[in-house]
Scaffold this motif. Structure first.
Motif, PDB file in Angstrom:
ATOM      1  N   LYS A  70     -21.546 -16.541  41.225  1.00  0.00           N
ATOM      2  CA  LYS A  70     -22.744 -16.480  40.392  1.00  0.00           C
ATOM      3  C   LYS A  70     -22.969 -15.106  39.768  1.00  0.00           C
ATOM      4  O   LYS A  70     -23.831 -14.958  38.908  1.00  0.00           O
ATOM      5  N   ASP A  71     -22.205 -14.101  40.189  1.00  0.00           N
ATOM      6  CA  ASP A  71     -22.359 -12.784  39.573  1.00  0.00           C
ATOM      7  C   ASP A  71     -21.481 -12.611  38.337  1.00  0.00           C
ATOM      8  O   ASP A  71     -21.438 -11.551  37.734  1.00  0.00           O
ATOM      9  N   MET A  72     -20.792 -13.678  37.928  1.00  0.00           N
ATOM     10  CA  MET A  72     -19.956 -13.644  36.727  1.00  0.00           C
ATOM     11  C   MET A  72     -20.765 -14.082  35.519  1.00  0.00           C
ATOM     12  O   MET A  72     -21.503 -15.056  35.588  1.00  0.00           O
ATOM     13  N   ASP A  73     -20.593 -13.362  34.416  1.00  0.00           N
ATOM     14  CA  ASP A  73     -21.221 -13.823  33.181  1.00  0.00           C
ATOM     15  C   ASP A  73     -20.326 -14.878  32.527  1.00  0.00           C
ATOM     16  O   ASP A  73     -19.233 -15.169  33.010  1.00  0.00           O
ATOM     17  N   VAL A  74     -20.807 -15.461  31.458  1.00  0.00           N
ATOM     18  CA  VAL A  74     -20.072 -16.549  30.804  1.00  0.00           C
ATOM     19  C   VAL A  74     -18.705 -16.073  30.320  1.00  0.00           C
ATOM     20  O   VAL A  74     -17.716 -16.798  30.446  1.00  0.00           O
ATOM     21  N   ASP A  75     -18.619 -14.872  29.797  1.00  0.00           N
ATOM     22  CA  ASP A  75     -17.330 -14.358  29.319  1.00  0.00           C
ATOM     23  C   ASP A  75     -16.314 -14.255  30.459  1.00  0.00           C
ATOM     24  O   ASP A  75     -15.145 -14.597  30.291  1.00  0.00           O
ATOM     25  N   LYS A  76     -16.735 -13.786  31.612  1.00  0.00           N
ATOM     26  CA  LYS A  76     -15.849 -13.670  32.772  1.00  0.00           C
ATOM     27  C   LYS A  76     -15.398 -15.052  33.236  1.00  0.00           C
ATOM     28  O   LYS A  76     -14.231 -15.254  33.592  1.00  0.00           O
ATOM     29  N   ILE A  77     -16.313 -16.012  33.233  1.00  0.00           N
ATOM     30  CA  ILE A  77     -15.960 -17.377  33.630  1.00  0.00           C
ATOM     31  C   ILE A  77     -14.961 -17.966  32.637  1.00  0.00           C
ATOM     32  O   ILE A  77     -14.001 -18.630  33.032  1.00  0.00           O
ATOM     33  N   ILE A  78     -15.166 -17.698  31.361  1.00  0.00           N
ATOM     34  CA  ILE A  78     -14.229 -18.192  30.347  1.00  0.00           C
ATOM     35  C   ILE A  78     -12.842 -17.594  30.572  1.00  0.00           C
ATOM     36  O   ILE A  78     -11.833 -18.302  30.552  1.00  0.00           O
ATOM     37  N   CYS A  96     -34.707 -14.900  15.961  1.00  0.00           N
ATOM     38  CA  CYS A  96     -34.795 -13.975  17.095  1.00  0.00           C
ATOM     39  C   CYS A  96     -34.930 -14.724  18.417  1.00  0.00           C
ATOM     40  O   CYS A  96     -34.341 -14.333  19.426  1.00  0.00           O
ATOM     41  N   SER A  97     -35.693 -15.815  18.422  1.00  0.00           N
ATOM     42  CA  SER A  97     -35.865 -16.618  19.633  1.00  0.00           C
ATOM     43  C   SER A  97     -34.542 -17.234  20.073  1.00  0.00           C
ATOM     44  O   SER A  97     -34.204 -17.235  21.259  1.00  0.00           O
ATOM     45  N   ILE A  98     -33.782 -17.767  19.124  1.00  0.00           N
ATOM     46  CA  ILE A  98     -32.485 -18.376  19.439  1.00  0.00           C
ATOM     47  C   ILE A  98     -31.520 -17.310  19.970  1.00  0.00           C
ATOM     48  O   ILE A  98     -30.820 -17.537  20.962  1.00  0.00           O
ATOM     49  N   MET A  99     -31.478 -16.150  19.341  1.00  0.00           N
ATOM     50  CA  MET A  99     -30.576 -15.089  19.782  1.00  0.00           C
ATOM     51  C   MET A  99     -30.969 -14.571  21.167  1.00  0.00           C
ATOM     52  O   MET A  99     -30.106 -14.305  22.011  1.00  0.00           O
ATOM     53  N   PHE A 100     -32.261 -14.441  21.414  1.00  0.00           N
ATOM     54  CA  PHE A 100     -32.727 -13.998  22.729  1.00  0.00           C
ATOM     55  C   PHE A 100     -32.300 -15.007  23.795  1.00  0.00           C
ATOM     56  O   PHE A 100     -31.780 -14.638  24.846  1.00  0.00           O
ATOM     57  N   TYR A 101     -32.503 -16.298  23.533  1.00  0.00           N
ATOM     58  CA  TYR A 101     -32.131 -17.338  24.495  1.00  0.00           C
ATOM     59  C   TYR A 101     -30.625 -17.333  24.732  1.00  0.00           C
ATOM     60  O   TYR A 101     -30.169 -17.406  25.873  1.00  0.00           O
ATOM     61  N   PHE A 102     -29.838 -17.257  23.668  1.00  0.00           N
ATOM     62  CA  PHE A 102     -28.382 -17.268  23.796  1.00  0.00           C
ATOM     63  C   PHE A 102     -27.896 -16.085  24.618  1.00  0.00           C
ATOM     64  O   PHE A 102     -27.048 -16.228  25.498  1.00  0.00           O
ATOM     65  N   ASN A 103     -28.442 -14.892  24.351  1.00  0.00           N
ATOM     66  CA  ASN A 103     -28.048 -13.703  25.109  1.00  0.00           C
ATOM     67  C   ASN A 103     -28.452 -13.813  26.576  1.00  0.00           C
ATOM     68  O   ASN A 103     -27.741 -13.354  27.458  1.00  0.00           O
ATOM     69  N   TRP A 104     -29.599 -14.419  26.847  1.00  0.00           N
ATOM     70  CA  TRP A 104     -30.039 -14.625  28.224  1.00  0.00           C
ATOM     71  C   TRP A 104     -29.146 -15.655  28.925  1.00  0.00           C
ATOM     72  O   TRP A 104     -28.793 -15.498  30.088  1.00  0.00           O
ATOM     73  N   ALA A 105     -28.769 -16.709  28.222  1.00  0.00           N
ATOM     74  CA  ALA A 105     -28.022 -17.815  28.819  1.00  0.00           C
ATOM     75  C   ALA A 105     -26.605 -17.431  29.209  1.00  0.00           C
ATOM     76  O   ALA A 105     -26.007 -18.088  30.062  1.00  0.00           O
ATOM     77  N   ILE A 106     -26.040 -16.380  28.625  1.00  0.00           N
ATOM     78  CA  ILE A 106     -24.664 -16.006  28.953  1.00  0.00           C
ATOM     79  C   ILE A 106     -24.586 -14.915  30.017  1.00  0.00           C
ATOM     80  O   ILE A 106     -23.501 -14.503  30.402  1.00  0.00           O
ATOM     81  N   THR A 107     -25.731 -14.470  30.524  1.00  0.00           N
ATOM     82  CA  THR A 107     -25.734 -13.466  31.581  1.00  0.00           C
ATOM     83  C   THR A 107     -25.484 -14.125  32.936  1.00  0.00           C
ATOM     84  O   THR A 107     -25.648 -15.338  33.085  1.00  0.00           O
ATOM     85  N   PRO A 108     -25.096 -13.341  33.949  1.00  0.00           N
ATOM     86  CA  PRO A 108     -24.857 -13.921  35.272  1.00  0.00           C
ATOM     87  C   PRO A 108     -26.115 -14.564  35.857  1.00  0.00           C
ATOM     88  O   PRO A 108     -27.229 -14.106  35.621  1.00  0.00           O
ATOM     89  N   ILE A 109     -25.914 -15.612  36.636  1.00  0.00           N
ATOM     90  CA  ILE A 109     -27.025 -16.294  37.300  1.00  0.00           C
ATOM     91  C   ILE A 109     -27.672 -15.361  38.317  1.00  0.00           C
ATOM     92  O   ILE A 109     -28.884 -15.254  38.397  1.00  0.00           O
ATOM     93  N   ASP A 110     -26.847 -14.677  39.120  1.00  0.00           N
ATOM     94  CA  ASP A 110     -27.339 -13.776  40.160  1.00  0.00           C
ATOM     95  C   ASP A 110     -26.348 -12.630  40.310  1.00  0.00           C
ATOM     96  O   ASP A 110     -25.245 -12.821  40.832  1.00  0.00           O
ATOM     97  N   ASN A 111     -26.740 -11.443  39.869  1.00  0.00           N
ATOM     98  CA  ASN A 111     -25.839 -10.276  39.896  1.00  0.00           C
ATOM     99  C   ASN A 111     -25.424  -9.864  41.300  1.00  0.00           C
ATOM    100  O   ASN A 111     -24.419  -9.176  41.472  1.00  0.00           O
ATOM    101  N   THR A 112     -26.189 -10.248  42.307  1.00  0.00           N
ATOM    102  CA  THR A 112     -25.902  -9.798  43.669  1.00  0.00           C
ATOM    103  C   THR A 112     -25.119 -10.813  44.490  1.00  0.00           C
ATOM    104  O   THR A 112     -24.621 -10.481  45.551  1.00  0.00           O
TER     105      THR A 112
END
Length: 142
Positions: A95-103, A24-40
């Motif tokens: 910075k409002d792009m998530d990892v998927d968008k950057i990919i 659960c800790s690894i999945m939480f970190y992975f999900n957090w790490a692929i979110t945008p740095i700054d949505n605004t």
């Protein structure tokens, strides 16, 4: 005098609990790490990516402040099956792009176009898959 039988369930439950917590800790970190740095923050950052492989591109993106963790970027690219298809060149990312968008943008790219309308010049940016849609339907969305 009766001897107590050792229960097998207690160590098994303990091990399962520890494994579950780590998972659960690894999945939480992975999900957090692929979110945008700054949505605004929609400020475009120009990034020059050389064809040095996925690891060097992930490192460049992390140094530019566009991703949180280069390992998460690498894993996401490998899981999506696009790890070997990274384009080299200049990219406009924010910075409002998530990892998927950057990919998607680094594999398909961004197209920056200018159009003049009524004497004024407007900038149109097609990003990622929009580049493909724009090439098939050039008059759509204007």
């Amino acid at each position: 005098m009766r001897k107590k039988k050792k229960s097998v369930a207690t160590p098994v439950l303990l091990i399962l609990s520890i494994v579950g917590f780590i998972y659960c800790s690894i999945m939480f970190y992975f999900n957090w790490a692929i979110t945008p740095i700054d949505n605004t923050d929609k400020t475009l950052i120009t990034v020059d990516l050389e064809s040095g492989g996925l690891k060097s591109i992930a490192k460049d993106l992390e140094e530019a402040g566009l991703i949180r963790d280069n390992l998460s970027f690498i894993l996401r690219a490998q899981l999506s099956g696009t790890a070997g298809k990274v384009n080299s060149g200049t990219f406009y990312l924010s910075k409002d792009m998530d990892v998927d968008k950057i990919i998607v943008d680094t594999f398909v790219g961004s197209v920056l176009s200018y159009i003049k309308f009524d004497g004024e010049e407007y900038e149109i940016k097609f990003e990622g898959l929009d580049c493909l849609i724009g090439s098939y339907y050039p008059n759509e969305g204007l």
